[in-house]
Scaffold this active site. Structure first.
Site, PDB file in Angstrom:
ATOM      1  N   HIS A   1      -1.562   6.481-102.996  1.00 28.79           N
ATOM      2  CA  HIS A   1      -1.068   7.300-101.709  1.00 28.79           C
ATOM      3  C   HIS A   1      -0.036   6.617-101.161  1.00 28.79           C
ATOM      4  CE1 HIS A   1      -3.908  10.775-100.766  1.00 28.79           C
ATOM      5  NE2 HIS A   1      -4.240  10.656-101.996  1.00 28.79           N
ATOM      6  N   ASP A   2      -0.352   5.152-101.300  1.00 28.60           N
ATOM      7  CA  ASP A   2       0.762   4.410-100.758  1.00 28.60           C
ATOM      8  C   ASP A   2       2.128   4.390-101.444  1.00 28.60           C
ATOM      9  OD1 ASP A   2       2.025   2.091 -99.235  1.00 28.60           O
ATOM     10  OD2 ASP A   2       1.734   0.831-100.852  1.00 28.60           O
TER      11      ASP A   2
ATOM     12  N   PRO B   1      -0.327  15.224-102.468  1.00 26.90           N
ATOM     13  CA  PRO B   1      -1.233  16.315-102.537  1.00 26.90           C
ATOM     14  C   PRO B   1      -2.527  16.530-101.430  1.00 26.90           C
ATOM     15  CG  PRO B   1      -1.504  15.445-104.643  1.00 26.90           C
ATOM     16  CD  PRO B   1      -0.462  14.451-103.876  1.00 26.90           C
TER      17      PRO B   1
ATOM     18  N   SER C   1       2.664   0.587 -96.648  1.00 21.22           N
ATOM     19  CA  SER C   1       3.170   1.325 -95.353  1.00 21.22           C
ATOM     20  C   SER C   1       1.850   2.114 -95.109  1.00 21.22           C
ATOM     21  CB  SER C   1       4.205   2.285 -95.384  1.00 21.22           C
ATOM     22  OG  SER C   1       4.121   3.134 -96.538  1.00 21.22           O
TER      23      SER C   1
END
Length: 190
Positions: free
Chosen positions: A63-64, A161, A73
């Protein structure tokens, strides 16, 4: 197992390409030689307590990497100048393991303060999680720099997603990142 190895190779290649720094598996050999053993011990302990945490740490890393590149982040809390990625629609109630990453960072800081980036910690923890859960190992290239900002709007832009995605939507989002349906299954359901 061969498919899993191919998927990981693709993922590592994609994520390495997202950084502008010269990455190397030997990046911390002189400045923090205990980084790998330190990260591994914390990940091992976390996965022993809850097997699902291994998959969660891999998911946190991907996901990062999907938003601004592999820059940690996703770990940043909101500030007066930006709203972070943690509460983005696809991350909210979907990513976890922040406490494990905090614990890893604390242990790494104890052995080599101010040296290892959180972005590299996420990459090492993802690899260690896969290995601990019985998957293949790979050399983690290090030298990433941590982001000083995060973007809620970028995280909400559709690159990650959301957990409410349909199968077709999931396939399309992963395909847009150069990943196959098998890659998607490994990253989403490991």
């Amino acid at each position: 197992m061969a498919t899993f190895s191919v998927v990981l190779f693709i993922i590592v290649t994609l994520f390495i390409g997202s950084s502008s720094a010269k990455l190397s598996p030997n990046f911390y050999d002189k400045t923090c030689p205990k980084v790998f053993s330190t990260v591994k011990s914390v990940v091992h302990s976390a996965v022993a307590k809850e097997k699902r945490m291994g998959a969660s740490l891999l998911r946190l890393h991907f996901h990062d990497c999907f938003v601004q590149g592999c820059d940690a982040s996703v770990l940043l809390d909101d500030t007066s100048s930006f709203t972070g990625e943690k509460t983005a629609r696809p991350n909210n109630n979907s990513i976890r393991g922040f406490n494990v990453v905090d614990n890893i960072k604390s242990k790494v800081e104890a052995v080599c303060p101010g040296v290892v980036s959180c972005a590299d910690i996420l990459a090492i923890a993802a690899r260690d999680s896969v290995v601990i859960l019985g998957g293949p190992s790979w050399k983690v290239k290090l030298g990433r720099r941590d982001s000083k900002s995060a973007s809620l709007s970028a995280a909400n832009s559709g690159v990650i997603p959301p957990p409410t995605s349909t199968l077709t939507n999931l396939k399309n989002r992963f395909k847009a990142r150069g990943l196959s349906t098998k890659d998607m299954v490994v990253l989403s359901g490991i």
